[in-house]
Motif scaffolding. Structure first.
Motif, PDB file in Angstrom:
ATOM      1  N   THR A 136      31.068 -20.197  56.523  1.00 37.72           N
ATOM      2  CA  THR A 136      29.832 -20.522  55.815  1.00 37.72           C
ATOM      3  C   THR A 136      28.597 -19.884  56.428  1.00 37.72           C
ATOM      4  O   THR A 136      27.550 -19.882  55.796  1.00 37.72           O
ATOM      5  CB  THR A 136      29.616 -22.044  55.786  1.00 37.72           C
ATOM      6  OG1 THR A 136      29.544 -22.523  57.136  1.00 37.72           O
ATOM      7  CG2 THR A 136      30.749 -22.740  55.069  1.00 37.72           C
ATOM      8  N   TRP A 137      28.700 -19.382  57.657  1.00 34.19           N
ATOM      9  CA  TRP A 137      27.471 -18.955  58.337  1.00 34.19           C
ATOM     10  C   TRP A 137      27.091 -17.499  58.063  1.00 34.19           C
ATOM     11  O   TRP A 137      26.207 -16.942  58.712  1.00 34.19           O
ATOM     12  CB  TRP A 137      27.586 -19.182  59.844  1.00 34.19           C
ATOM     13  CG  TRP A 137      28.663 -18.416  60.524  1.00 34.19           C
ATOM     14  CD1 TRP A 137      28.615 -17.108  60.920  1.00 34.19           C
ATOM     15  CD2 TRP A 137      29.953 -18.894  60.889  1.00 34.19           C
ATOM     16  NE1 TRP A 137      29.796 -16.738  61.511  1.00 34.19           N
ATOM     17  CE2 TRP A 137      30.649 -17.823  61.515  1.00 34.19           C
ATOM     18  CE3 TRP A 137      30.598 -20.121  60.763  1.00 34.19           C
ATOM     19  CZ2 TRP A 137      31.941 -17.954  61.994  1.00 34.19           C
ATOM     20  CZ3 TRP A 137      31.887 -20.230  61.244  1.00 34.19           C
ATOM     21  CH2 TRP A 137      32.539 -19.176  61.845  1.00 34.19           C
ATOM     22  N   ILE A 138      27.728 -16.868  57.105  1.00 31.59           N
ATOM     23  CA  ILE A 138      27.318 -15.516  56.700  1.00 31.59           C
ATOM     24  C   ILE A 138      25.948 -15.599  56.025  1.00 31.59           C
ATOM     25  O   ILE A 138      25.707 -16.459  55.181  1.00 31.59           O
ATOM     26  CB  ILE A 138      28.349 -14.915  55.728  1.00 31.59           C
ATOM     27  CG1 ILE A 138      29.727 -14.826  56.403  1.00 31.59           C
ATOM     28  CG2 ILE A 138      27.906 -13.547  55.251  1.00 31.59           C
ATOM     29  CD1 ILE A 138      29.768 -13.955  57.618  1.00 31.59           C
ATOM     30  N   ASP A 139      25.044 -14.683  56.376  1.00 31.76           N
ATOM     31  CA  ASP A 139      23.683 -14.736  55.830  1.00 31.76           C
ATOM     32  C   ASP A 139      23.634 -14.420  54.341  1.00 31.76           C
ATOM     33  O   ASP A 139      22.962 -15.101  53.571  1.00 31.76           O
ATOM     34  CB  ASP A 139      22.773 -13.745  56.575  1.00 31.76           C
ATOM     35  CG  ASP A 139      22.492 -14.199  58.000  1.00 31.76           C
ATOM     36  OD1 ASP A 139      22.695 -15.385  58.290  1.00 31.76           O
ATOM     37  OD2 ASP A 139      22.078 -13.360  58.822  1.00 31.76           O
ATOM     38  N   LEU A 171      18.543 -23.247  60.664  1.00 32.87           N
ATOM     39  CA  LEU A 171      18.668 -24.146  61.808  1.00 32.87           C
ATOM     40  C   LEU A 171      20.133 -24.498  62.079  1.00 32.87           C
ATOM     41  O   LEU A 171      20.567 -24.581  63.236  1.00 32.87           O
ATOM     42  CB  LEU A 171      17.858 -25.417  61.567  1.00 32.87           C
ATOM     43  CG  LEU A 171      17.665 -26.351  62.767  1.00 32.87           C
ATOM     44  CD1 LEU A 171      16.999 -25.598  63.918  1.00 32.87           C
ATOM     45  CD2 LEU A 171      16.823 -27.561  62.366  1.00 32.87           C
ATOM     46  N   LEU A 172      20.909 -24.690  61.016  1.00 30.54           N
ATOM     47  CA  LEU A 172      22.341 -24.934  61.187  1.00 30.54           C
ATOM     48  C   LEU A 172      23.020 -23.742  61.842  1.00 30.54           C
ATOM     49  O   LEU A 172      23.891 -23.902  62.702  1.00 30.54           O
ATOM     50  CB  LEU A 172      22.985 -25.228  59.830  1.00 30.54           C
ATOM     51  CG  LEU A 172      22.672 -26.587  59.190  1.00 30.54           C
ATOM     52  CD1 LEU A 172      23.217 -26.639  57.760  1.00 30.54           C
ATOM     53  CD2 LEU A 172      23.257 -27.724  60.021  1.00 30.54           C
ATOM     54  N   ASP A 173      22.619 -22.548  61.444  1.00 28.11           N
ATOM     55  CA  ASP A 173      23.188 -21.329  62.011  1.00 28.11           C
ATOM     56  C   ASP A 173      22.846 -21.214  63.494  1.00 28.11           C
ATOM     57  O   ASP A 173      23.689 -20.853  64.321  1.00 28.11           O
ATOM     58  CB  ASP A 173      22.656 -20.117  61.238  1.00 28.11           C
ATOM     59  CG  ASP A 173      23.448 -18.855  61.541  1.00 28.11           C
ATOM     60  OD1 ASP A 173      24.677 -18.951  61.674  1.00 28.11           O
ATOM     61  OD2 ASP A 173      22.828 -17.785  61.641  1.00 28.11           O
ATOM     62  N   GLN A 174      21.600 -21.550  63.848  1.00 28.80           N
ATOM     63  CA  GLN A 174      21.192 -21.508  65.252  1.00 28.80           C
ATOM     64  C   GLN A 174      21.939 -22.557  66.070  1.00 28.80           C
ATOM     65  O   GLN A 174      22.316 -22.309  67.220  1.00 28.80           O
ATOM     66  CB  GLN A 174      19.683 -21.729  65.362  1.00 28.80           C
ATOM     67  CG  GLN A 174      18.853 -20.586  64.805  1.00 28.80           C
ATOM     68  CD  GLN A 174      17.367 -20.890  64.820  1.00 28.80           C
ATOM     69  OE1 GLN A 174      16.939 -21.914  65.348  1.00 28.80           O
ATOM     70  NE2 GLN A 174      16.579 -20.015  64.237  1.00 28.80           N
ATOM     71  N   GLY A 175      22.162 -23.729  65.462  1.00 30.54           N
ATOM     72  CA  GLY A 175      22.908 -24.774  66.144  1.00 30.54           C
ATOM     73  C   GLY A 175      24.331 -24.337  66.444  1.00 30.54           C
ATOM     74  O   GLY A 175      24.845 -24.549  67.549  1.00 30.54           O
ATOM     75  N   PHE A 176      24.972 -23.693  65.469  1.00 36.87           N
ATOM     76  CA  PHE A 176      26.334 -23.209  65.685  1.00 36.87           C
ATOM     77  C   PHE A 176      26.376 -22.168  66.796  1.00 36.87           C
ATOM     78  O   PHE A 176      27.269 -22.188  67.653  1.00 36.87           O
ATOM     79  CB  PHE A 176      26.900 -22.620  64.396  1.00 36.87           C
ATOM     80  CG  PHE A 176      28.237 -21.976  64.562  1.00 36.87           C
ATOM     81  CD1 PHE A 176      29.364 -22.744  64.819  1.00 36.87           C
ATOM     82  CD2 PHE A 176      28.374 -20.602  64.489  1.00 36.87           C
ATOM     83  CE1 PHE A 176      30.606 -22.158  64.996  1.00 36.87           C
ATOM     84  CE2 PHE A 176      29.608 -20.005  64.656  1.00 36.87           C
ATOM     85  CZ  PHE A 176      30.729 -20.784  64.906  1.00 36.87           C
ATOM     86  N   SER A 177      25.397 -21.271  66.804  1.00 36.15           N
ATOM     87  CA  SER A 177      25.342 -20.249  67.862  1.00 36.15           C
ATOM     88  C   SER A 177      25.186 -20.907  69.229  1.00 36.15           C
ATOM     89  O   SER A 177      25.787 -20.458  70.220  1.00 36.15           O
ATOM     90  CB  SER A 177      24.176 -19.283  67.601  1.00 36.15           C
ATOM     91  OG  SER A 177      24.363 -18.580  66.383  1.00 36.15           O
ATOM     92  N   LEU A 178      24.386 -21.987  69.293  1.00 38.83           N
ATOM     93  CA  LEU A 178      24.209 -22.701  70.553  1.00 38.83           C
ATOM     94  C   LEU A 178      25.521 -23.320  71.029  1.00 38.83           C
ATOM     95  O   LEU A 178      25.865 -23.243  72.214  1.00 38.83           O
ATOM     96  CB  LEU A 178      23.146 -23.780  70.386  1.00 38.83           C
ATOM     97  CG  LEU A 178      22.894 -24.685  71.608  1.00 38.83           C
ATOM     98  CD1 LEU A 178      22.387 -23.859  72.792  1.00 38.83           C
ATOM     99  CD2 LEU A 178      21.909 -25.793  71.261  1.00 38.83           C
ATOM    100  N   PHE A 179      26.273 -23.929  70.098  1.00 37.03           N
ATOM    101  CA  PHE A 179      27.558 -24.536  70.473  1.00 37.03           C
ATOM    102  C   PHE A 179      28.525 -23.474  71.002  1.00 37.03           C
ATOM    103  O   PHE A 179      29.277 -23.728  71.945  1.00 37.03           O
ATOM    104  CB  PHE A 179      28.178 -25.264  69.278  1.00 37.03           C
ATOM    105  CG  PHE A 179      27.287 -26.307  68.670  1.00 37.03           C
ATOM    106  CD1 PHE A 179      26.425 -27.055  69.460  1.00 37.03           C
ATOM    107  CD2 PHE A 179      27.295 -26.535  67.300  1.00 37.03           C
ATOM    108  CE1 PHE A 179      25.593 -28.016  68.898  1.00 37.03           C
ATOM    109  CE2 PHE A 179      26.478 -27.493  66.736  1.00 37.03           C
ATOM    110  CZ  PHE A 179      25.625 -28.231  67.533  1.00 37.03           C
ATOM    111  N   VAL A 180      28.495 -22.287  70.394  1.00 33.94           N
ATOM    112  CA  VAL A 180      29.361 -21.199  70.849  1.00 33.94           C
ATOM    113  C   VAL A 180      28.989 -20.788  72.270  1.00 33.94           C
ATOM    114  O   VAL A 180      29.856 -20.621  73.138  1.00 33.94           O
ATOM    115  CB  VAL A 180      29.253 -19.991  69.902  1.00 33.94           C
ATOM    116  CG1 VAL A 180      30.004 -18.797  70.470  1.00 33.94           C
ATOM    117  CG2 VAL A 180      29.798 -20.345  68.523  1.00 33.94           C
ATOM    118  N   VAL A 181      27.682 -20.632  72.517  1.00 37.91           N
ATOM    119  CA  VAL A 181      27.214 -20.204  73.837  1.00 37.91           C
ATOM    120  C   VAL A 181      27.557 -21.241  74.904  1.00 37.91           C
ATOM    121  O   VAL A 181      27.914 -20.895  76.039  1.00 37.91           O
ATOM    122  CB  VAL A 181      25.696 -19.944  73.792  1.00 37.91           C
ATOM    123  CG1 VAL A 181      25.146 -19.728  75.196  1.00 37.91           C
ATOM    124  CG2 VAL A 181      25.389 -18.740  72.918  1.00 37.91           C
TER     125      VAL A 181
END
Length: 199
Positions: A28-31, A168-178
């Motif tokens: 779902t996180w594709i722009d 914001l959801l996309d940024q949150g997912f990136s944070l969880f990955v990091v």
């Protein structure tokens, strides 16, 4: 796969069909995903984070386009643009099978999330009783893993679609990955500190 801000084009050869064909696209996180169909050149198909409402698209743990039937094989072109991963899974099926496929996906993801949450409750209970550093580290790591898992599978995007912006959801997912690697290392180091070669 991979992270890039480039644009990729995908060509799909669709066989002749007497019924409309549904295309399920994940994650779902594709722009931005844009579909061009030679059989319906006047119709725009668009979905992704930058188009949360979608255009001729369904949004259920991913995206779905339904293209019309055609008496001859034809090529579909998909334009993929994203600042995050360009991993894209596409499944084609008769359009009347799409509701059942969406339901199965939701059920399996919900069961997976339920198991992770039950494990979280058990960890919280154990930590509440013992307050051991290794349990605390494992609890934090597991919490991040839950958030990463449900975000990866699209559940947070589906449930929080009306409350939190896609960006914001996309940024949150990136944070969880990091955070996955450092939290894993923190737990491993904490666990190793408990090792006693001479108990």
């Amino acid at each position: 796969g991979g992270y890039t801000d480039a644009v990729h084009w995908l060509r799909l050869n669709l066989p002749a069909s007497e019924t409309p064909t549904a295309l399920r696209l994940t994650p779902t996180w594709i722009d931005e995903i844009t579909l061009y169909d030679s059989a319906s050149q006047s119709t725009v198909y668009r979905a992704g984070d930058r188009h949360p409402e979608g255009t001729n698209a369904q949004h259920v743990l991913g995206y779905a386009f339904v293209v019309p039937a055609a008496s001859a094989p034809r090529d579909l072109w998909i334009r993929l643009r994203s600042t995050s991963s360009h991993q894209l899974l596409i499944k084609a099926m008769p359009s009347d099978q799409l509701p059942a496929a969406n339901t199965r996906a939701i059920v399996w993801v919900a069961l997976y999330a339920a198991v992770l949450i039950l494990m979280l409750v058990a960890l919280i209970s154990a930590w509440w009783v013992h307050h051991e550093p290794v349990l605390r580290a494992y609890l934090v790591r597991h919490t991040n893993y839950i958030l990463y898992g449900v975000s990866y599978l699209g559940l947070t995007d589906l449930l929080l679609f009306d409350l939190i912006s896609p960006g914001l959801l996309d940024q949150g997912f990136s944070l969880f990955v990091v955070l996955t690697l450092p939290l894993g290392l923190w737990f491993d180091i904490t666990l190793l500190k408990t090792y006693n070669p001479n108990p």
